[in-house]
Design a protein around this motif. Structure first.
Motif, PDB file in Angstrom:
ATOM      1  N   ALA A  49      13.486  14.084  24.015  1.00  0.00           N
ATOM      2  CA  ALA A  49      13.600  14.120  25.477  1.00  0.00           C
ATOM      3  C   ALA A  49      12.716  13.036  26.075  1.00  0.00           C
ATOM      4  O   ALA A  49      11.643  12.722  25.556  1.00  0.00           O
ATOM      5  CB  ALA A  49      13.190  15.493  26.008  1.00  0.00           C
ATOM      6  N   GLY A  51      12.190  12.874  29.776  1.00  0.00           N
ATOM      7  CA  GLY A  51      11.477  13.462  30.909  1.00  0.00           C
ATOM      8  C   GLY A  51      11.268  12.499  32.060  1.00  0.00           C
ATOM      9  O   GLY A  51      10.344  12.673  32.851  1.00  0.00           O
ATOM     10  N   ASP A  57      18.602  14.659  29.231  1.00  0.00           N
ATOM     11  CA  ASP A  57      17.814  15.247  28.151  1.00  0.00           C
ATOM     12  C   ASP A  57      18.441  16.503  27.551  1.00  0.00           C
ATOM     13  O   ASP A  57      17.804  17.184  26.742  1.00  0.00           O
ATOM     14  CB  ASP A  57      16.409  15.592  28.670  1.00  0.00           C
ATOM     15  CG  ASP A  57      15.577  14.355  28.940  1.00  0.00           C
ATOM     16  OD1 ASP A  57      15.609  13.422  28.127  1.00  0.00           O
ATOM     17  OD2 ASP A  57      14.874  14.339  29.976  1.00  0.00           O
ATOM     18  N   ILE A  61      16.812  18.795  24.480  1.00  0.00           N
ATOM     19  CA  ILE A  61      16.328  20.142  24.813  1.00  0.00           C
ATOM     20  C   ILE A  61      17.111  21.190  24.034  1.00  0.00           C
ATOM     21  O   ILE A  61      16.535  22.150  23.525  1.00  0.00           O
ATOM     22  CB  ILE A  61      16.399  20.383  26.338  1.00  0.00           C
ATOM     23  CG1 ILE A  61      15.402  19.463  27.048  1.00  0.00           C
ATOM     24  CG2 ILE A  61      16.119  21.844  26.671  1.00  0.00           C
ATOM     25  CD1 ILE A  61      15.495  19.470  28.563  1.00  0.00           C
ATOM     26  N   LEU A  79       8.574  22.580  27.890  1.00  0.00           N
ATOM     27  CA  LEU A  79       8.795  21.380  28.693  1.00  0.00           C
ATOM     28  C   LEU A  79       7.432  21.015  29.254  1.00  0.00           C
ATOM     29  O   LEU A  79       6.881  21.755  30.071  1.00  0.00           O
ATOM     30  CB  LEU A  79       9.801  21.645  29.810  1.00  0.00           C
ATOM     31  CG  LEU A  79      11.283  21.594  29.413  1.00  0.00           C
ATOM     32  CD1 LEU A  79      11.656  22.696  28.465  1.00  0.00           C
ATOM     33  CD2 LEU A  79      12.143  21.616  30.634  1.00  0.00           C
ATOM     34  N   LYS A  83       6.710  16.166  34.176  1.00  0.00           N
ATOM     35  CA  LYS A  83       7.923  15.468  33.748  1.00  0.00           C
ATOM     36  C   LYS A  83       9.098  15.980  34.574  1.00  0.00           C
ATOM     37  O   LYS A  83       9.045  17.062  35.151  1.00  0.00           O
ATOM     38  CB  LYS A  83       8.212  15.730  32.260  1.00  0.00           C
ATOM     39  CG  LYS A  83       7.133  15.279  31.310  1.00  0.00           C
ATOM     40  CD  LYS A  83       7.174  13.794  31.119  1.00  0.00           C
ATOM     41  CE  LYS A  83       6.165  13.358  30.079  1.00  0.00           C
ATOM     42  NZ  LYS A  83       6.098  11.928  29.955  1.00  0.00           N
ATOM     43  N   PHE A  85      13.130  16.615  33.804  1.00  0.00           N
ATOM     44  CA  PHE A  85      14.152  16.636  32.768  1.00  0.00           C
ATOM     45  C   PHE A  85      15.527  16.810  33.404  1.00  0.00           C
ATOM     46  O   PHE A  85      15.796  17.834  34.029  1.00  0.00           O
ATOM     47  CB  PHE A  85      13.885  17.767  31.770  1.00  0.00           C
ATOM     48  CG  PHE A  85      12.594  17.586  31.024  1.00  0.00           C
ATOM     49  CD1 PHE A  85      12.529  16.775  29.908  1.00  0.00           C
ATOM     50  CD2 PHE A  85      11.436  18.220  31.453  1.00  0.00           C
ATOM     51  CE1 PHE A  85      11.331  16.589  29.229  1.00  0.00           C
ATOM     52  CE2 PHE A  85      10.242  18.054  30.774  1.00  0.00           C
ATOM     53  CZ  PHE A  85      10.191  17.231  29.660  1.00  0.00           C
ATOM     54  N   THR A 107       6.448  20.323  36.501  1.00  0.00           N
ATOM     55  CA  THR A 107       7.612  19.874  35.750  1.00  0.00           C
ATOM     56  C   THR A 107       8.868  20.342  36.466  1.00  0.00           C
ATOM     57  O   THR A 107       8.904  21.438  37.010  1.00  0.00           O
ATOM     58  CB  THR A 107       7.574  20.420  34.311  1.00  0.00           C
ATOM     59  OG1 THR A 107       6.468  19.830  33.642  1.00  0.00           O
ATOM     60  CG2 THR A 107       8.839  20.106  33.547  1.00  0.00           C
ATOM     61  N   LEU A 109      13.100  20.847  36.195  1.00  0.00           N
ATOM     62  CA  LEU A 109      14.336  20.907  35.429  1.00  0.00           C
ATOM     63  C   LEU A 109      15.433  20.555  36.421  1.00  0.00           C
ATOM     64  O   LEU A 109      15.813  21.356  37.270  1.00  0.00           O
ATOM     65  CB  LEU A 109      14.527  22.307  34.844  1.00  0.00           C
ATOM     66  CG  LEU A 109      15.581  22.481  33.773  1.00  0.00           C
ATOM     67  CD1 LEU A 109      15.271  21.594  32.567  1.00  0.00           C
ATOM     68  CD2 LEU A 109      15.653  23.931  33.340  1.00  0.00           C
TER      69      LEU A 109
END
Length: 118
Positions: A49, A51, A57, A61, A79, A83, A85, A107, A109
């Motif tokens: 990944a 990120g 990604d 993942i 994770l 980052k 993702f 982070t 998602l």
């Protein structure tokens, strides 16, 4: 005084509901009774990944999920912090006891809006 009684009843009812929700969550959700550490940790960065919020990604993942959840118990897909993702569909199915999918602090998602990925 009649309004004060109604106000007190509403406050008591809200307090009761809040306590019931907290007790239900703490008994039902993994977050509140997670172990201090896991036997297996699968950091998605180790599976390729990026990120960076631009690279898809999903495959990296999903590899981490499959590997980690394939351990059978006490595993964490991680994770890492700070980052972003970019992902499409992910499959979290598996027979893994005490397993977690952890999105760290700061982070994101980011779910792709590219419908061809779905």
């Amino acid at each position: 005084t009649q309004n004060n009684k109604k106000h007190s009843v509403y406050i008591m009812a809200l307090l009761f509901v809040a306590i019931a929700i907290i007790c239900g969550i703490s008994n039902g959700y993994h977050y509140f009774n997670r172990p201090a550490s896991y036997d297996h940790q699968c950091n998605v960065m180790d599976y390729g990944a990026k990120g960076d919020g631009k690279t898809n990604d999903s495959a990296a993942i999903q590899k981490a999920i499959n590997d980690c959840y394939g351990k059978g118990s006490s595993a964490q897909v991680l994770l890492p912090e700070s980052k972003t993702f970019l992902v499409g569909p992910l499959n979290l199915k598996g027979s893994c006891d005490n397993c977690a999918f952890t999105i760290s602090k700061d982070t994101t998602l980011l779910v792709s809006n590219d419908r061809s990925k779905w």
